[in-house]
Write a protein that holds these residues in place. Sequence first.
Motif, PDB file in Angstrom:
ATOM      1  N   THR A 421      61.241  28.256  36.547  1.00 28.35           N
ATOM      2  CA  THR A 421      60.947  28.583  37.938  1.00 28.35           C
ATOM      3  C   THR A 421      60.006  27.513  38.478  1.00 28.35           C
ATOM      4  O   THR A 421      58.859  27.404  38.030  1.00 28.35           O
ATOM      5  CB  THR A 421      60.308  29.970  38.070  1.00 28.35           C
ATOM      6  N   VAL A 422      60.514  26.708  39.400  1.00 31.51           N
ATOM      7  CA  VAL A 422      59.727  25.614  39.976  1.00 31.51           C
ATOM      8  C   VAL A 422      59.286  26.042  41.365  1.00 31.51           C
ATOM      9  O   VAL A 422      60.122  26.252  42.252  1.00 31.51           O
ATOM     10  CB  VAL A 422      60.534  24.311  40.043  1.00 31.51           C
ATOM     11  N   SER A 423      57.981  26.207  41.552  1.00 29.57           N
ATOM     12  CA  SER A 423      57.421  26.685  42.817  1.00 29.57           C
ATOM     13  C   SER A 423      56.700  25.550  43.529  1.00 29.57           C
ATOM     14  O   SER A 423      56.127  24.658  42.891  1.00 29.57           O
ATOM     15  CB  SER A 423      56.441  27.833  42.565  1.00 29.57           C
ATOM     16  N   ASN A 424      56.714  25.619  44.846  1.00 32.16           N
ATOM     17  CA  ASN A 424      56.115  24.577  45.679  1.00 32.16           C
ATOM     18  C   ASN A 424      54.975  25.191  46.485  1.00 32.16           C
ATOM     19  O   ASN A 424      55.204  25.936  47.434  1.00 32.16           O
ATOM     20  CB  ASN A 424      57.185  23.996  46.602  1.00 32.16           C
ATOM     21  N   ILE A 467      63.013  21.447  46.174  1.00 34.34           N
ATOM     22  CA  ILE A 467      62.151  22.634  46.090  1.00 34.34           C
ATOM     23  C   ILE A 467      61.502  22.808  47.461  1.00 34.34           C
ATOM     24  O   ILE A 467      60.669  22.000  47.872  1.00 34.34           O
ATOM     25  CB  ILE A 467      61.067  22.489  45.003  1.00 34.34           C
ATOM     26  N   PRO A 468      61.884  23.855  48.224  1.00 34.48           N
ATOM     27  CA  PRO A 468      61.411  23.959  49.609  1.00 34.48           C
ATOM     28  C   PRO A 468      59.901  24.156  49.692  1.00 34.48           C
ATOM     29  O   PRO A 468      59.279  24.745  48.798  1.00 34.48           O
ATOM     30  CB  PRO A 468      62.146  25.203  50.143  1.00 34.48           C
ATOM     31  N   LYS A 469      59.326  23.649  50.765  1.00 27.66           N
ATOM     32  CA  LYS A 469      57.908  23.886  51.026  1.00 27.66           C
ATOM     33  C   LYS A 469      57.621  25.387  51.001  1.00 27.66           C
ATOM     34  O   LYS A 469      58.346  26.171  51.599  1.00 27.66           O
ATOM     35  CB  LYS A 469      57.490  23.263  52.355  1.00 27.66           C
ATOM     36  N   TRP A 470      56.609  25.778  50.260  1.00 28.41           N
ATOM     37  CA  TRP A 470      56.182  27.160  50.081  1.00 28.41           C
ATOM     38  C   TRP A 470      57.261  28.035  49.448  1.00 28.41           C
ATOM     39  O   TRP A 470      57.190  29.256  49.507  1.00 28.41           O
ATOM     40  CB  TRP A 470      55.712  27.780  51.399  1.00 28.41           C
ATOM     41  N   GLY A 471      58.274  27.414  48.847  1.00 29.35           N
ATOM     42  CA  GLY A 471      59.370  28.158  48.236  1.00 29.35           C
ATOM     43  C   GLY A 471      59.451  27.919  46.739  1.00 29.35           C
ATOM     44  O   GLY A 471      58.535  27.375  46.101  1.00 29.35           O
ATOM     45  N   SER A 472      60.588  28.327  46.150  1.00 26.16           N
ATOM     46  CA  SER A 472      60.768  28.168  44.709  1.00 26.16           C
ATOM     47  C   SER A 472      62.252  28.111  44.366  1.00 26.16           C
ATOM     48  O   SER A 472      63.102  28.544  45.153  1.00 26.16           O
ATOM     49  CB  SER A 472      60.096  29.309  43.936  1.00 26.16           C
ATOM     50  N   VAL A 473      62.541  27.595  43.180  1.00 27.92           N
ATOM     51  CA  VAL A 473      63.910  27.494  42.670  1.00 27.92           C
ATOM     52  C   VAL A 473      63.903  27.904  41.206  1.00 27.92           C
ATOM     53  O   VAL A 473      63.025  27.479  40.440  1.00 27.92           O
ATOM     54  CB  VAL A 473      64.451  26.058  42.817  1.00 27.92           C
TER      55      VAL A 473
END
Length: 513
Positions: A421-424, A467-473
């Motif tokens: 889980t890659v969070s931004n 990886i979106p700003k303030w988001g996660s993948v």
Amino acid sequence: MKKSNITRRKFITMTSLGVAGTYVALQSGLVEAAMMRSGGGGMGGGGSGGTIYDPPIGADLKVLPELQKVNNAFNLEARIAPVNLNGTTASLMTYNGLYPGPVIRVQKGEMVNINLTNSLPFTTQMNLLGYQRNITNLHTHGWHVSPKDPSDFVMYDLMPGNTKSHTYDTGMLEPGCLNLYHPHKHGVSAEQYWGGMVGPLVVEDDIATLSGFETHILVLKDIALSGSEPAPHDMMMDYMHGLEGNIIMVNGQVNPRLYLKRGQVQRWRILNASSARFYRLSLDSHAMNLIGTDGGLLNTYYPKSEIIMAPGERVDILVKGTQSTGNFKFRSLPYSRMGMSGGDTITLMTVTYKGSVSPAQSLPSTIRQGAARLDPNKLMIAARRSLVLSMGSGNGYINGQDFDVDPYTIMSETGTYEIWTVSNQSGMDHPFHQHVNAAQVLSVTGGDAGYASTYTSIPAWKDTVLIPKWGSVDLLVPVMDFDGMAMFHCHILEHEDIGMMGMWHIMAGGMPM
């Protein structure tokens, strides 16, 4: 964990330039200058209304030169060379004097030898981050090959005047993938890549249904000049934002013309080789039929009206000539990677109709047999990991750690599956790139809905994911075949250079996959 937000190296460098002190003030005071340098795009297409780039139609699209083997090896030379940029002679950092670099084309299964010679000028000059500017090395971005020396090992220094030989076993590569080669010397990779040191790697395929289509490699690249040289990274804002240029090109040309016939199907293999610019691609009055991504070909074609490409991403599309006459713009539509409204509108290339084919060519219903999405519920997951990307005070971080001080390290075993889980935690998109092993996208939170729905539904393999700003993948990562020390990092290479990179120690173990 680190004790200071500014490393000793950066503090010394900033002090020597007379800019040490309150770093927040430095950042805020340079926003306007960064925007002016890049013609309004220096903030990542973030200003209100953005910039419209709609230059006159240029020369016919050129075919990128292909590098030929000499004594069973591809010979690359990193050197400064004069390059014609839209009528202006610029002194750029190149491979073999070409911008972009020459195409390296291989067949799956062959042993590939690449000799890299560093012919960059002698200097002891340090860049803003405190790294010697003329040291380089080589990364085969997207290749599923060993991360050990002499393959895709990126932790070596190639000094000027020296040559390094690399050998790659391509037996595990997917046919039909488009990859890229570029420097990966930490601290100077962004400057060298921005200055021109990048080229396409092509792994051939033997798909009969694609063999009859006219095929073009399209390398998207931007740059800004200071005099006759690439605009320098001379302020920390350049690293925090990533440089974008006001000269936007396809294959080193501004708005080239590509001819298309009515009834014809063309194959376009597209690489975003820009340092920080994102592209939201569209083709007036035509569908872009997606047939491949970073890791290779898909099962069938997927019609798209828009495709977002972050730095380092690749797509393979089919375009069918459904019109009769006229000019049609291949454009990048406004896209904001930094949380602000607006963005740039860019005419990248013009498609001009000329003649027709009879009988008309058809889009193939099947591209690659066996391409499918994996179901993580049916797999033994060896590890679940959380990687948090963040920025602050001139540094980039993964899980709060700066690569220069204390790199975040993952330990994995071959023959296993993991979920990352890659969070931004920043107000800017980050293209996340992991070496050696491509992944499938399980879910995306935040960002563009079209990007998320595409990559969570099709059987795509991705080594670079927005990886979106303030988001996660969430990524399903098969740890396949090769052990050794690999890397994962943001592919806005300025962010990698200021610390947003980790080490991936892959150990032999598990079962062969």
